[in-house]
Design an enzyme around this catalytic site. Structure first.
Site, PDB file in Angstrom:
ATOM      1  N   LYS A  87      36.123  45.785  45.201  1.00  0.00           N
ATOM      2  CA  LYS A  87      37.399  46.271  45.727  1.00  0.00           C
ATOM      3  C   LYS A  87      37.471  46.216  47.251  1.00  0.00           C
ATOM      4  O   LYS A  87      36.470  46.142  47.949  1.00  0.00           O
ATOM      5  CB  LYS A  87      37.688  47.676  45.200  1.00  0.00           C
ATOM      6  CG  LYS A  87      38.082  47.626  43.725  1.00  0.00           C
ATOM      7  CD  LYS A  87      38.579  48.939  43.184  1.00  0.00           C
ATOM      8  CE  LYS A  87      39.126  48.739  41.761  1.00  0.00           C
ATOM      9  NZ  LYS A  87      39.494  50.021  41.129  1.00  0.00           N
ATOM     10  N   ARG A  95      32.784  50.022  35.317  1.00  0.00           N
ATOM     11  CA  ARG A  95      33.638  48.857  35.050  1.00  0.00           C
ATOM     12  C   ARG A  95      33.364  47.815  36.142  1.00  0.00           C
ATOM     13  O   ARG A  95      33.675  48.048  37.314  1.00  0.00           O
ATOM     14  CB  ARG A  95      35.107  49.293  35.043  1.00  0.00           C
ATOM     15  CG  ARG A  95      36.089  48.201  34.625  1.00  0.00           C
ATOM     16  CD  ARG A  95      37.513  48.751  34.562  1.00  0.00           C
ATOM     17  NE  ARG A  95      38.439  47.744  34.083  1.00  0.00           N
ATOM     18  CZ  ARG A  95      39.042  46.832  34.847  1.00  0.00           C
ATOM     19  NH1 ARG A  95      38.806  46.822  36.153  1.00  0.00           N
ATOM     20  NH2 ARG A  95      39.867  45.950  34.323  1.00  0.00           N
TER      21      ARG A  95
END
Length: 269
Positions: A212, A247
């Site tokens: 991210k 995840r």
């Protein structure tokens, strides 16, 4: 590492921030999913609509057209991993569950579609309730909190109560603080540092930091694929705070790092 579950990401989208278009072909997506399982994924999260900041919505029929053949193909291939559909729409979730999925990962925490909670309850599916401030097109426009951890905790507590009220068994619920979903860099770091406050709710905590942008802001890595070491660091830190579901795009390195963390923190002697 029986207490840790790796959720491998299978994006069947043309516009995901990290690997958009790479697995759009169903056969490629199925092969990728099987590879992630071989690397240690216990769950495969199949998504047909990008939730990156600014992402455009996808019609339900198109989203289903993307994900259902992949889920069906993974079932046909005999994978032992649990299959999850990453969707906010009840019609898509129903089609995915019909195809063999048993988990619904909803970034709106059952707020996006009034029919989704009842569907999950009726089918006896597992679900993940995630915190997001705003929605994908707007979530990164000056997000504000009184105290991000307290606010996220209160939100997740309320959404769990809603889910249980709709008939979803507590044992089937996981929660996700929504790292990067309507949060600044400081908010993300505060959530990771105080993750134990969310673990204290008593539900498995799912953490999705993989590749991210906040990791890029810290490391200076503009290419999402170059953020794997940073992802691993965030996951190990989250593990020490009590997170147990991770995840990730890159299953093998995450698995190895978490194995070492688990072995080190486990009582010895």
């Amino acid at each position: 590492m029986s207490d840790v579950v790796l959720m491998g990401i299978v994006n069947v989208t043309p516009d995901s921030f990290s690997d958009g278009g790479r697995w759009l072909d169903p056969e490629a997506a199925i092969a990728h999913g099987l590879e992630l399982v071989a690397e240690g994924a216990g769950i495969l999260d199949v998504g047909g609509e990008s939730t990156r900041p600014g992402a455009a919505p996808v019609a339900a029929d198109e989203e289903a057209r993307r994900v259902v053949p992949v889920i069906a193909g993974l079932v046909a291939a005999g994978t032992h991993a649990q299959l999850s559909v990453d969707t906010t729409k009840a019609t898509v979730a129903a089609a995915a569950l019909d195809a063999g999925a048993t988990y619904v990962n909803d970034v709106t925490a059952l707020r996006g579609d009034p029919a989704l909670a009842g569907l999950v309850a009726d089918r006896g599916a597992d679900c993940c309730l995630m915190h997001m401030q705003g929605e994908p097109r707007t979530m990164q426009r000056e997000p504000r909190y009184d105290d991000v951890v307290d606010d996220v905790r209160a939100f997740l507590e309320a959404r769990v109560a809603f889910a249980v009220g709709e008939g979803i068994a507590e044992a089937r619920i996981s929660v996700d603080p929504g790292i990067g979903f309507g949060k600044t860099l400081a908010h993300n770091l505060e959530l990771l540092a105080r993750l134990d406050a969310l673990v204290a709710l008593g539900f498995p905590v799912v953490v999705g930091t993989s590749r991210k942008s906040f990791l890029g802001a810290i490391t200076g890595r503009e290419d999402p694929a170059a953020r794997v070491p940073a992802t691993i660091a965030a996951n190990v830190l989250a593990y020490t705070r009590g997170a147990r579901v991770f995840r990730v795009h890159d299953v093998a390195p995450a698995r190895d790092a978490l194995l070492v963390a688990a072995a080190t923190l486990r009582p010895h002697g």
